[in-house]
Scaffold this motif. Structure first.
Motif, PDB file in Angstrom:
ATOM      1  N   PRO A  79       0.782  -0.986  -0.132  1.00 57.22           N
ATOM      2  CA  PRO A  79       0.068  -0.137   0.120  1.00 57.22           C
ATOM      3  C   PRO A  79       0.804   1.324   0.024  1.00 57.22           C
ATOM      4  O   PRO A  79       1.997   1.314   0.476  1.00 57.22           O
ATOM      5  CB  PRO A  79      -0.915  -0.090   1.399  1.00 57.22           C
ATOM      6  N   ALA A  80       0.333   2.396  -0.426  1.00 55.65           N
ATOM      7  CA  ALA A  80       1.119   3.636  -0.402  1.00 55.65           C
ATOM      8  C   ALA A  80       1.323   4.097   1.026  1.00 55.65           C
ATOM      9  O   ALA A  80       0.465   3.637   1.957  1.00 55.65           O
ATOM     10  CB  ALA A  80       0.135   4.851  -1.173  1.00 55.65           C
TER      11      ALA A  80
ATOM     12  N   ALA B 279     -12.260  -2.095  -5.741  1.00 54.63           N
ATOM     13  CA  ALA B 279     -11.736  -0.474  -5.460  1.00 54.63           C
ATOM     14  C   ALA B 279     -13.062   0.226  -6.065  1.00 54.63           C
ATOM     15  O   ALA B 279     -13.437   1.269  -5.276  1.00 54.63           O
ATOM     16  CB  ALA B 279     -10.517  -0.284  -6.346  1.00 54.63           C
ATOM     17  N   TYR B 280     -13.757   0.108  -7.268  1.00 55.37           N
ATOM     18  CA  TYR B 280     -14.631   0.915  -7.572  1.00 55.37           C
ATOM     19  C   TYR B 280     -16.082   0.679  -6.922  1.00 55.37           C
ATOM     20  O   TYR B 280     -16.600   1.666  -6.357  1.00 55.37           O
ATOM     21  CB  TYR B 280     -14.899   0.711  -9.236  1.00 55.37           C
TER      22      TYR B 280
ATOM     23  N   ASN C 159      -9.624  -4.216   2.978  1.00 57.17           N
ATOM     24  CA  ASN C 159      -9.951  -5.300   3.948  1.00 57.17           C
ATOM     25  C   ASN C 159     -11.421  -4.848   4.411  1.00 57.17           C
ATOM     26  O   ASN C 159     -12.052  -5.728   5.080  1.00 57.17           O
ATOM     27  CB  ASN C 159      -8.912  -5.284   4.958  1.00 57.17           C
ATOM     28  N   ASP C 160     -11.799  -3.685   4.306  1.00 58.13           N
ATOM     29  CA  ASP C 160     -13.060  -3.128   4.704  1.00 58.13           C
ATOM     30  C   ASP C 160     -14.072  -4.056   3.689  1.00 58.13           C
ATOM     31  O   ASP C 160     -15.321  -4.401   4.326  1.00 58.13           O
ATOM     32  CB  ASP C 160     -13.492  -1.698   4.709  1.00 58.13           C
ATOM     33  N   CYS C 161     -13.822  -4.091   2.429  1.00 56.68           N
ATOM     34  CA  CYS C 161     -14.650  -4.572   1.620  1.00 56.68           C
ATOM     35  C   CYS C 161     -14.950  -6.012   2.031  1.00 56.68           C
ATOM     36  O   CYS C 161     -15.737  -6.823   2.066  1.00 56.68           O
ATOM     37  CB  CYS C 161     -14.124  -4.560   0.066  1.00 56.68           C
TER      38      CYS C 161
ATOM     39  N   HIS D 146      -4.699  -1.132   2.448  1.00 57.78           N
ATOM     40  CA  HIS D 146      -4.653  -0.749   1.037  1.00 57.78           C
ATOM     41  C   HIS D 146      -5.810  -0.128   0.476  1.00 57.78           C
ATOM     42  O   HIS D 146      -6.930  -0.517   0.501  1.00 57.78           O
ATOM     43  CB  HIS D 146      -4.494  -2.145   0.244  1.00 57.78           C
ATOM     44  N   ARG D 147      -5.705   1.328   0.202  1.00 51.95           N
ATOM     45  CA  ARG D 147      -7.219   2.027   0.037  1.00 51.95           C
ATOM     46  C   ARG D 147      -7.641   1.897  -1.231  1.00 51.95           C
ATOM     47  O   ARG D 147      -6.857   1.603  -2.300  1.00 51.95           O
ATOM     48  CB  ARG D 147      -6.353   3.270  -0.045  1.00 51.95           C
TER      49      ARG D 147
END
Ligand SMILES: NC(=O)c1ccc[n+]([C@@H]2O[C@H](COP(=O)([O-])OP(=O)(O)OC[C@H]3O[C@@H](n4cnc5c(N)ncnc54)[C@H](O)[C@@H]3O)[C@@H](O)[C@H]2O)c1
Length: 487
Positions: free
Chosen positions: A227-228, A300-301, A312-314, A361-362
């Motif tokens: 992740p950034a 992501a979308y 990880n929220d998804c 990871h956003r």
């Protein structure tokens, strides 16, 4: 010189860094390279007496990262994070760090023309190749390329810099180097070969012939979620190691690297550090791009639209988890040519990796540059399904999710910061169309993404239109739930 990192509570470079030879010039000292290729090379130095070292270069952006690295004697930290533990390693294989705009382009070209340089590797993001993602061909009208072709001895683009370095090596009677892309693109070596040779041919046909005869462009499949870096990441690394490292990076424990074994001037024995050196990388690349990156873009979308900030929220939403798994196994796996890999196990492992709570990871990060990512992550699979008369509701939903996302407003009415090299074209399509059917048609008309045949395929257009309408009417969460329950 500040060697504070040599006091870090981490695995330190116990080898003699003075013996390292910068035989690899790497373009793109971003988060990913730091946690991936450089770690493989560091393991070789630490455990197998390798003397392969790096000159790290940023061409565009990333001035601070190069400055941070220089300030700490080219050392930096890589932390591996899992739910239970964080471990850290200080990487020591960087010999030099340069920025084309800070240290001068001449210094960068001189480093690439040192006789011992055997490999120029790249992680410059998909847009750094200045190619049309739908075709893989160099865009001669790309602003950076058009400017470089006016002044090829002072290039700014990555293809321009690589070709100028090769031209100088040829003129000096030096051997060529291999050019190894480590970006997430199908046949990344072929893309790099295409753009390099097309650019060189426009500059000088004899040079292009020399490059075609003397340079190889090995393809690679790269995998590790990095992740950034955020302030929170750096705080956490400092807690573990006791040392503040602005060049530090954190990643998941998993790493994989499949490399086409096709180098003209030698290579490190990366296989000793766990890489797979193979004759043909393409089936592995396709597997990873479609199953991992394809499901990442889907999440992501659709995740961003639903208000999920991280992957990880998804994964905590059962419908999203099932949708990602079904996308991988039902709509991506059948399109693959890879042999000898248990794809069901691969999918399970990916879901477990996405669920790692330490990996922040956003979704926004993965959502960026969609125009460069959709073709290889989703649209190639759509073409397979069309040719095989199969349905592809989740791929269609992924494309529709991208369309809703680039519309620029989320489901709570907040503006979305859309980042994309084709932003002007995308925004023109969005602004020039009414919400709904005409928006879908306008976005499908962007040829650099969809090519010219997909927008004429009624089954594709209808499936995307259907998913888009559902997103408008019900929102992302309900649409994902309904689509996955119909599978
Ligand atoms: N981060 C990951 O999890 C991951 C995983 C696998 C593969 N990758 C690949 O690595 C690439 C880089 O990812 P990252 O996480 O290091 O990103 P990052 O933003 O940390 O770094 C991007 C790098 O690209 C360079 N760059 C950007 N635009 C450029 C241009 N037009 N020309 C030349 N250089 C340019 C920047 O200087 C920087 O060094 C990704 O785009 C992807 O292809 C990333």
């Amino acid at each position: 010189m500040n060697n504070k990192l040599l006091n870090a509570k981490a695995t330190l470079p116990a080898y003699d860094r003075n013996t390292l030879v910068p035989r690899i010039v790497h373009l793109g000292f971003g988060a990913f390279h730091r946690a991936h290729q450089a770690v493989y090379t560091d393991i070789l130095a630490a455990e197998h007496h390798s003397d392969w070292g790096y000159t790290e270069v940023n061409l565009i952006g990333g001035e601070q990262q190069i400055a941070d690295l220089k300030a700490q004697d080219n050392l930096y930290t890589v932390a591996e994070m899992s739910a239970d533990a964080w471990t850290a390693r200080v990487v020591g294989v960087v010999k030099n760090a340069l920025h084309a705009q800070v240290d001068s382009l001449e210094t960068v070209l001189a480093a690439m023309c040192e006789p011992q340089v055997a490999i120029v590797s790249l992680t410059i993001t998909e847009k750094g190749y200045c190619h049309a993602p739908a075709t893989g061909q160099l865009m001669l009208d790309h602003p950076l390329i058009a400017a470089d072709l006016q002044n090829p001895q002072q290039p700014k683009s990555a293809p321009g810099v690589v070709v100028e370095a090769l031209a100088r090596r040829k003129a000096a009677g030096l051997p060529a180097f291999s050019v190894m892309s480590c970006d997430n693109m199908p046949e990344n070596g072929h893309v790099m070969r295409n753009v390099t040779c097309a650019y060189a041919r426009t500059v000088n046909a004899e040079l292009a012939d020399w490059i075609e005869a003397n340079v190889t462009f090995p393809s690679t499949m790269v995998d590790r979620i990095v992740p950034a870096v955020t302030a929170e990441t750096l705080d956490k690394i400092e807690q573990i190691t006791g040392v503040r490292d602005p060049a530090g990076v954190a990643c998941e424990p998993f790493r994989q690297w499949v490399v086409e074994d096709n180098f003209v001037a030698g290579r490190p024995e990366w296989e000793k550090a766990g890489a797979e050196l193979v004759a043909d990388v393409i089936p592995f690349e396709e597997m990873k791009l479609r199953m991992l990156n394809g499901s990442h873009s889907f999440l992501a979308y659709l995740g961003y639209l639903a208000g999920y900030q991280h992957i990880n929220d998804c994964m905590k939403d059962e419908n999203y988890r099932r949708a990602a798994h079904a996308l991988m196994l039902n709509e991506q796996a059948p399109t693959l040519k890879v042999k000898g890999v248990d794809l069901a196990r691969y999918a399970d492992l990916l879901i477990a990796r996405y669920s790692n709570p330490a990996l922040r990871h956003r979704t926004w990060q993965i959502a960026m540059d969609g125009s460069q990512k959709l073709p290889q992550r989703m649209l190639d699979s759509v073409r397979w399904h069309l040719a095989h008369q199969q349905s592809f509701p989740l791929l269609a939903l992924g494309v529709a999710g991208w369309m809703r996302y680039v519309g620029g407003v989320d489901e709570s009415g907040n503006a979305i910061e859309v980042c994309d090299p084709l932003l002007t074209t995308i925004q023109a399509a969005v602004k020039g169309s009414a919400e709904g059917e005409s928006r879908v048609k306008a976005l499908l008309g962007i040829e650099a993404i969809f090519g010219n045949e997909l927008p004429l395929e009624a089954r594709f257009v209808d499936a995307v239109m259907h998913a888009y309408k559902m997103l408008l009417e019900q929102g992302a969460k309900a649409t994902v739930a309904q689509t996955v329950s119909q599978k």
